[in-house]
Write a protein that holds these residues in place. Structure first.
Motif, PDB file in Angstrom:
ATOM      1  N   ALA A  97      -9.421   9.491  -3.566  1.00 29.63           N
ATOM      2  CA  ALA A  97      -7.985   9.194  -3.411  1.00 29.63           C
ATOM      3  C   ALA A  97      -7.141  10.226  -4.156  1.00 29.63           C
ATOM      4  N   VAL A 132      -7.854   4.457  -9.138  1.00 22.49           N
ATOM      5  CA  VAL A 132      -8.158   4.967  -7.799  1.00 22.49           C
ATOM      6  C   VAL A 132      -9.412   5.827  -7.863  1.00 22.49           C
ATOM      7  N   SER A 133     -10.020   6.026  -6.719  1.00 25.43           N
ATOM      8  CA  SER A 133     -11.225   6.853  -6.630  1.00 25.43           C
ATOM      9  C   SER A 133     -10.859   8.334  -6.745  1.00 25.43           C
ATOM     10  N   HIS A 171      -3.092   2.760 -12.315  1.00 19.72           N
ATOM     11  CA  HIS A 171      -3.563   3.063 -10.963  1.00 19.72           C
ATOM     12  C   HIS A 171      -5.032   3.454 -11.028  1.00 19.72           C
ATOM     13  N   ASP A 222      -6.816  12.011 -12.653  1.00 19.56           N
ATOM     14  CA  ASP A 222      -7.391  10.681 -12.460  1.00 19.56           C
ATOM     15  C   ASP A 222      -7.192   9.831 -13.714  1.00 19.56           C
ATOM     16  N   GLU A 264       0.834  -1.205   0.000  1.00 20.89           N
ATOM     17  CA  GLU A 264       0.000   0.000   0.000  1.00 20.89           C
ATOM     18  C   GLU A 264       0.873   1.263   0.000  1.00 20.89           C
ATOM     19  N   LYS A 312       1.026   4.138  -3.022  1.00 15.56           N
ATOM     20  CA  LYS A 312       0.801   5.569  -2.792  1.00 15.56           C
ATOM     21  C   LYS A 312       1.980   6.394  -3.298  1.00 15.56           C
ATOM     22  N   GLN A 323       1.872   6.462  -7.067  1.00 13.71           N
ATOM     23  CA  GLN A 323       0.775   7.309  -7.548  1.00 13.71           C
ATOM     24  C   GLN A 323       1.145   8.790  -7.457  1.00 13.71           C
TER      25      GLN A 323
END
Length: 97
Positions: free
Chosen positions: A47, A43-44, A41, A33, A4, A8, A11
């Protein structure tokens, strides 16, 4: 937990490097995004916003609010981190080109 943390950090590097390629070194969170998605990646939006806030706290980007979304602009320090000329814990260091 280590995976994790690695994700991060990667990202955040993708965000900085993506902003390097944008006209005016800036993009809205929707474009960021899409850039993350393009690099694998998924991701929401939440995020993305959390990453942008963190990057702003580290003085790697500046943020402007435009109603329901934010515009991120790469700072000089952020560009140094994106190119590997500076190191910030929490952002993956790019490989030598």
């Amino acid at each position: 937990m280590e995976l994790e943390k690695f994700m991060k950090e990667d990202q955040r590097l993708v965000i900085l490097r993506s902003l390097q390629e944008m006209p005016g070194y800036e993009a809205n969170e929707s474009i960021i995004d899409c850039c993350l998605d393009g690099w694998g990646h998924r991701v929401s939006r939440d995020a993305v916003r959390m990453h942008l806030s963190w990057l702003e706290e580290m003085a790697l980007v500046s943020l402007r609010d435009l109603g329901d979304y934010k515009i991120a602009t790469l700072t000089g320090r952020g560009e140094d981190v994106a190119t590997g000329q500076a190191v910030v814990p929490g952002v993956k260091r790019p490989r030598a080109q």
